[in-house]
Design a protein around this motif. Sequence first.
Motif, mmCIF file in Angstrom:
data_model
loop_
_atom_site.group_PDB
_atom_site.id
_atom_site.type_symbol
_atom_site.label_atom_id
_atom_site.label_comp_id
_atom_site.label_asym_id
_atom_site.label_seq_id
_atom_site.Cartn_x
_atom_site.Cartn_y
_atom_site.Cartn_z
ATOM 1 N N LEU A 90 16.803 79.051 40.422
ATOM 2 C CA LEU A 90 16.821 79.345 41.854
ATOM 3 C C LEU A 90 17.244 80.776 42.157
ATOM 4 C CD1 LEU A 90 18.294 76.056 43.329
ATOM 5 C CD2 LEU A 90 15.929 76.799 43.342
ATOM 6 N N ASN A 91 17.730 81.481 41.144
ATOM 7 C CA ASN A 91 18.160 82.856 41.396
ATOM 8 C C ASN A 91 17.037 83.870 41.289
ATOM 9 O OD1 ASN A 91 20.713 82.295 42.091
ATOM 10 N ND2 ASN A 91 21.639 82.833 40.141
ATOM 11 N N LYS A 92 15.855 83.402 40.948
ATOM 12 C CA LYS A 92 14.711 84.308 40.826
ATOM 13 C C LYS A 92 14.413 84.954 42.191
ATOM 14 C CE LYS A 92 10.744 86.008 39.439
ATOM 15 N NZ LYS A 92 10.725 87.230 38.649
ATOM 16 N N LYS A 93 14.246 86.256 42.177
ATOM 17 C CA LYS A 93 13.917 86.969 43.422
ATOM 18 C C LYS A 93 12.573 86.491 43.956
ATOM 19 C CE LYS A 93 14.326 91.422 42.223
ATOM 20 N NZ LYS A 93 14.140 92.874 42.337
ATOM 21 N N PRO A 94 12.485 86.157 45.249
ATOM 22 C CA PRO A 94 11.195 85.704 45.795
ATOM 23 C C PRO A 94 10.121 86.793 45.748
ATOM 24 C CG PRO A 94 12.973 85.346 47.378
ATOM 25 C CD PRO A 94 13.549 86.132 46.247
ATOM 26 N N ASP A 95 10.551 88.051 45.867
ATOM 27 C CA ASP A 95 9.573 89.137 45.884
ATOM 28 C C ASP A 95 10.132 90.257 45.018
ATOM 29 O OD1 ASP A 95 7.898 91.220 46.380
ATOM 30 O OD2 ASP A 95 7.862 90.961 48.563
ATOM 31 N N ASN A 96 9.388 90.604 43.974
ATOM 32 C CA ASN A 96 9.901 91.635 43.082
ATOM 33 C C ASN A 96 10.036 92.985 43.756
ATOM 34 O OD1 ASN A 96 10.261 89.999 40.948
ATOM 35 N ND2 ASN A 96 8.857 91.057 39.570
ATOM 36 N N LEU A 138 11.449 93.499 46.449
ATOM 37 C CA LEU A 138 12.757 93.571 47.087
ATOM 38 C C LEU A 138 13.705 94.272 46.138
ATOM 39 C CD1 LEU A 138 13.290 89.936 48.409
ATOM 40 C CD2 LEU A 138 12.743 91.942 49.762
ATOM 41 N N LEU A 139 14.372 95.298 46.657
ATOM 42 C CA LEU A 139 15.371 95.952 45.839
ATOM 43 C C LEU A 139 16.692 95.263 46.139
ATOM 44 C CD1 LEU A 139 15.715 98.885 44.190
ATOM 45 C CD2 LEU A 139 17.290 99.091 46.077
ATOM 46 N N VAL A 140 17.108 94.422 45.241
ATOM 47 C CA VAL A 140 18.372 93.720 45.443
ATOM 48 C C VAL A 140 19.422 94.449 44.614
ATOM 49 C CG1 VAL A 140 19.583 91.541 45.167
ATOM 50 C CG2 VAL A 140 17.176 91.555 45.797
ATOM 51 N N PRO A 141 20.337 95.153 45.280
ATOM 52 C CA PRO A 141 21.305 95.942 44.516
ATOM 53 C C PRO A 141 22.114 95.017 43.605
ATOM 54 C CG PRO A 141 21.492 96.388 46.870
ATOM 55 C CD PRO A 141 20.603 95.207 46.716
ATOM 56 N N ASP A 167 22.664 100.823 40.926
ATOM 57 C CA ASP A 167 22.237 100.468 42.289
ATOM 58 C C ASP A 167 23.395 100.688 43.256
ATOM 59 O OD1 ASP A 167 19.758 99.592 41.413
ATOM 60 O OD2 ASP A 167 20.327 97.471 41.369
ATOM 61 N N THR A 196 24.089 104.280 44.070
ATOM 62 C CA THR A 196 23.178 104.916 45.032
ATOM 63 C C THR A 196 23.529 104.513 46.456
ATOM 64 O OG1 THR A 196 21.512 103.163 44.882
ATOM 65 C CG2 THR A 196 21.256 105.043 43.394
ATOM 66 N N LEU A 197 24.063 103.299 46.626
ATOM 67 C CA LEU A 197 24.483 102.889 47.975
ATOM 68 C C LEU A 197 25.672 103.729 48.427
ATOM 69 C CD1 LEU A 197 24.359 98.980 47.989
ATOM 70 C CD2 LEU A 197 22.983 100.539 49.373
#
Lengths: 1063, 447
Positions: B16-22, B24-27, B32, B35-36
């Motif tokens: 369930l932890n798989k990103k729905p859309d690659n 998406l930049l999920v820090p 990562d 850069t924030l």
Amino acid sequence: MKKIIHLCFLLICYCTAQAQNEKKDYKITGWVRSMDGAPLIGATVKVKGATNLAITNTEGQFSIFTPNETVTFIVSFVGYKNKELTYQISALQPIVITLENDASELKEVVVSTGYQTLPKERATGSFVQIDNEMVNRRVGTDILSRLEDITSGLIFNRAGPSGNPISIRGQSTIYANANPLIVIDNFPYDGDINNINPNDVESITVLKDASAASIWGARAGNGVIVITTKQGGYNRPIQVSFNSNITIGDKPNLFYQSQMSSADFISVEKMLFNKGFYQSAEASPYHAPLTPVVDLLIAARDGTISTTNADAQINALTQQDVRNDFTKYFYQKSTNQQYALNINGGSANEKYYVSAGYDKNADNLVANWYSRLTLNAANTYSMLKQKLQLSIGLNIIQSNTTTNNPGYNGITMSDGVPLYPYAKLADASGNPLAVVKDYRYAYAQSAQQQGLLNWLYQPLAELRNADNTSKISDYRINTGIKYSILPQLNAELLYQYDHSVTNGRNLQNADSYYARNLINQFTQVNTDGSLTRNIPLGGILDLNNQSYTGQNFRGQLNYEQLFNTKHEINAIAGYEVKDLHTIGYVNRLYGYDDDHAISQPVNYISNFNLYYYPGATSQIPFRETQSDLTDRYLSYYTNAAYTYDKRYTLSASARLDESNLFGVKANQKGVPLWSAGLAWNINEESFYKIKWLPYLKLRATYGYNGNVYKNVSAYTTASYIGISSGTQLPYSQIKNPPNPQLRWEMFQVINLGLDFNTKNSVIGGSIEYYHKKGIDLIGTTPYAPSTGISNFTGNYAGTTGNGIDITLNTRNIDKAFKWYTSFLFSYIQDKVTEYNIVPTGLPGTGVPVIGKPLYAIYSYKWAGLDPQTGDPQGYLNGQISKDYTTILSTANAQNSIYNGSARPTRFGAFRNTFSWKNISVSANISYRFGYYFRKPSVNYITVLSGQGGSGDYALRWQKPGDEAFTQVPSMPTAINSSREYFYQGSEVLVVKGDNIRFQDIRLSYELNKGMIHNFPFKHVQVYGYCNNLGIIWKAAKGTIDPDYSSAVYTPVRTIAAGIKADF
Amino acid sequence: MIILFSGLLSCKKDFLNKKPDNALLVPSTLSDFQTLLDNRLIMNVAPFLNLLSSGDWFTTDAALTSTTYYIQTSYIWAKDIYQGNTVSDWSVPYQQVLYSNIVLDGLSSIKPDSTTQAQYNLLKGSALFYRAFAFYNLAQEFAAPYNPATSGTDLGVPIRLTSDVTIKSERGALQKTYDQIISDLTEAANLLPTQTYYKTRPSKPATLALLARVYQTMQQYDKAQSYATSCLQLYNKLIDYNTLTLTAAKPLPNPLPNANDEVLYYAQIITVSYLGSPTTAYIDTTLYKSYKTNDLRKAAFFSSKGNNLYVFKGTYSGNAAVFTGVATDEVYLIRAECYARQGNTSAAMTDLNTLLAKRYSGTYIALTASSSDDALNQVLTERRKELVYRNLRWTDLRRLNQDTRFAVTLTHIAQGITYTLQPNDKRYVFAIPDNEILSSGIQQNER
């Protein structure tokens, strides 16, 4: 909803028996035929008290052994009442049995939820069953349109976003997915629904309320459409069915939308020319395109041609209407061909269904095609004394869409400016002519002399140059194991693998305008005068590849038991996993040579001088993108029903979905979506004595369905911005704050239903009331800035909806001549109840306003035309005003006129079927009421930009007094956009959409074996079908069809003829 | 088929932890998060309303009427400054808090190893520092001046310690706000390196300096003194103004990435063009006159606009914006003030002279003090002159006005009307923006 099969069958069983000396068994041979003499194939004949079983063959004949001289047979056949008869071997005489037509015993309706099938009698929820006859009533390539006008509560949307073609019981969501879930047999179908061949469909069940749909949990909110495909049958002799038809569609009417005449268009061009409107385009360094009339006016002004010559040429153009050329060269009658063949049957331990279908459609647009090949094979094996069932199915679909013709509105000048109405596409002998496209004609014409490629644009020639196809290859593999642990308990495992690839391939060959134009644009003139082509010669090939792989796994326990003949329990529980992985890439090849499949490299990095625009530079268009999406679900579900004495049924269902689309906390919380329902078969009560109403059932359900929104992520998302000045460090920015609470939307649904049927089914049907409440809908809300954000999209909105669905089936005449009527009526009222952002200005359709439907029409109050100037007038603070800017800026939902819903609030259909002997005629009249639309009218922004517009221009106010018979404002001297926005948004253009249309008519003629001597077929049906017959009545005046107010043309009338044969 | 899925089921959490859309930049990685935090346009900025209301500058009626509403309203200390608009002084620091919390929440699920420990510590320390700095800046505008006697009952600002935006904001006691600031900074000081190449990234000396400032604000001078000392032990560089080109448009060196030796931590004001390129914001005349002729700051900080009008040019930001970070000159002044208040006259004067020696031309004659009170007076006078346009005046006014010896009344004249701001006026606390009150329902400040 269901069309009642009303034939009264006479079962003739002529049996012979022979005493067999060796054994003590008697062999009895008999025939089962219908009243009109046709053999009944596949009827089951059982010996009571024994396991013996026989199935009638293609002749309707059966043979069975029995050890006793006196036996009782039970004869059954799907759709007809069982018959028990006792038979004496010694009698040696044929027995004639008449199956009585008991009106309350309707043909058994089995509804499918995708998890189980259950008899409709036991259902508490709201189901609509579209049986095979109704599925096949319409003729066409796709399956979904078969639902139109025969499914109560379901409407095909003509207003609102184009991605939402169907609504079941209105729209409850605001921004999330609004489409019903489509399930094929066991699992949701992730592919293009147009891939499904209607000939493979046995029936369709539409799940409307919480009780029916909540088994689908977080995806059930918009209703569920369960498509059940055809299957073989155990102990069924081989059966071959063939269906073929051809549909011819009229040529579209391009004159449907009124358009400024060429003469008017030209007179505006002259006026604009005299005002100097075209000067900047004329002087533009990039050779901006000018229409032929403007070029003629310039030539006359400059003395290149005489004024009289120019006037003569211009006058000739006023007679030209490009829509005639389009009709002649770009449009045709459509021709759709369909062929379908299936073979099915089965032995005691195996059943099979194999089918092949081929469709080939020639579109109304010349050079546009669609073809589809579907292949199916399904096999089920039964073993271990019927305890274990193994099934495997394979579906292969190949479709090919060719889109080489962009159509009338697809052919434009640069930047989407509509083509001038007096354009000529071909000369008298049909040779393609060039029209003005991106540059001035003379400039484009001279290009070849400069060594460039031909720069002229000939729309008709482009039809030949285009090679734009999209191929879908989809294969689905289904496997299943079902094992009966106990007679009343079985376990099943199902797995589906679905892989679909869509290959888009748009080759714009070396001769295409697109390739020539781009190559010319990037051609560089070197200092020595030679040319460098930064885009190599050749075609440009765009590839667009989208594919998905879906895997579904389900483990389910089914339990069914009858205790003491009165207590019936039916329960399922299961676990499901879904993984859908979608990937896509788009890329482009330059200098493409299709014969050798080679392409050439280009420099995407450098900025090149543009040939046509000195001083301007550009990079060569880079078209490569990738996408990679994954949807994952883990679900647990259960559903149980308890029926007491056939009188009361209590049902309950619960489902828990976890998904990678939801936030961590939503997954952790694990609140299931649930429903409960109650049904009461009043007619089964001992006190029930109403003889004329043998069937009466009350149903009530309550529960929750979910809905998923994919555009908001539960994750913190960020994006890289670049390099920070000063530090030269890369930096990023938060796009979306984390939302661990993100969850599915919830719809609470209450459904109350009454089903009834009078004696002999004279009047039967159902009445349902429902109340829907959308909770936790996705919406944007202003947020406390102390959270670090000021707007947040999450579960913040709410809606409610109420409605009524009525289905009435009547048998007006039920003798040799029959007249049956089906009447559907649906009423919907929905509104937004919770939304935290108040829209400013006149709310558009689809903008949430509390207390109003999402799709609504608002307008500015109209105060008529100014009698002096013909200016439109509105109201500001109660006073007549022409301060358009202030009217626009102060408008809001409260001070504007709310006209009403933009989608029909009352709709349905009225279908009459007449039959006599083997001839049947069925005609459907559909109606839509209680909604509004905005009719198109003249917009002076485009008129005064020399781009033409609506034919209302001719009706405009021109002199004082005109206001008495026109509401079309005068032409202003200069563009005043606020004035235009006011008029376009004013109440004078809002019209009631109510209409009744003669949707379709179907004529069929049946031939059965036995009717004709030596007839080789079991059954043949010859049919004709005519669709889109036209509007019978509409509230709005004029020619605009309320459901297609902004379309180029209305759906064309089609006529189909076909034959269906069973061997 | 069962085997196929047993793999999937064996690790449900990963499934369930798989990103729905690659796309998406999920820090999620240390880089990562870096850069924030390196988004200096968000992380290295500080509020401006206090500067607008500080009384350091004045303007003409003509200039005032043509400027933005919040400059007009701040200038006259109006009750309603925002006129229904959103306020970046409130929202931007909370944006910094959100970024910091996202990083802190993200770091909590990362286990650093020996190769990443240093970067992990830098990120964690930085996030804590940014969060504390944001809370401190918010407290200077939206909470009452810190008064040890009432800090337990005065309202603080909402303290948010998780990235979950759905949690409701609440105002606790002011003491809680300062406690959080101190605990964040104390933890950060143990994590941060003694030096960072980029002045936009916090370092240990910068954290100690900020702690000194916080304790000074809280009037806990012994602690302020000790943190100032710890800071200066690690880093004590001062710029000798004799080395500057005073006639330059921006005489002070650019601290980005690290050329300004005095800057410990870089921050600038949230963009306000009016104060950033001052053409009509003139420096207070009395203040200008207080600089002696051989005081190099007179020329380094101000440029003449004629008619005896001067505008500020001496920003440490390296660009047009007002510098709002932390620098060593402030640390010397904090410690000097603390020494004076503790009665350590000579130590106070030593610190003051160390600083001023770098500010005067010719041979510097050290200042002397007759008493610790005299030393305190001298330190406060020099503090006003040294830290002009540094976003510190407002906080100083709020603190020093509590002591009648140093209390001042601010006066502005606009359109012929004289506006005054009395010491300890309620208007020393800004109103919380309406959209915050409406959404979270926290208590508004009385103004």
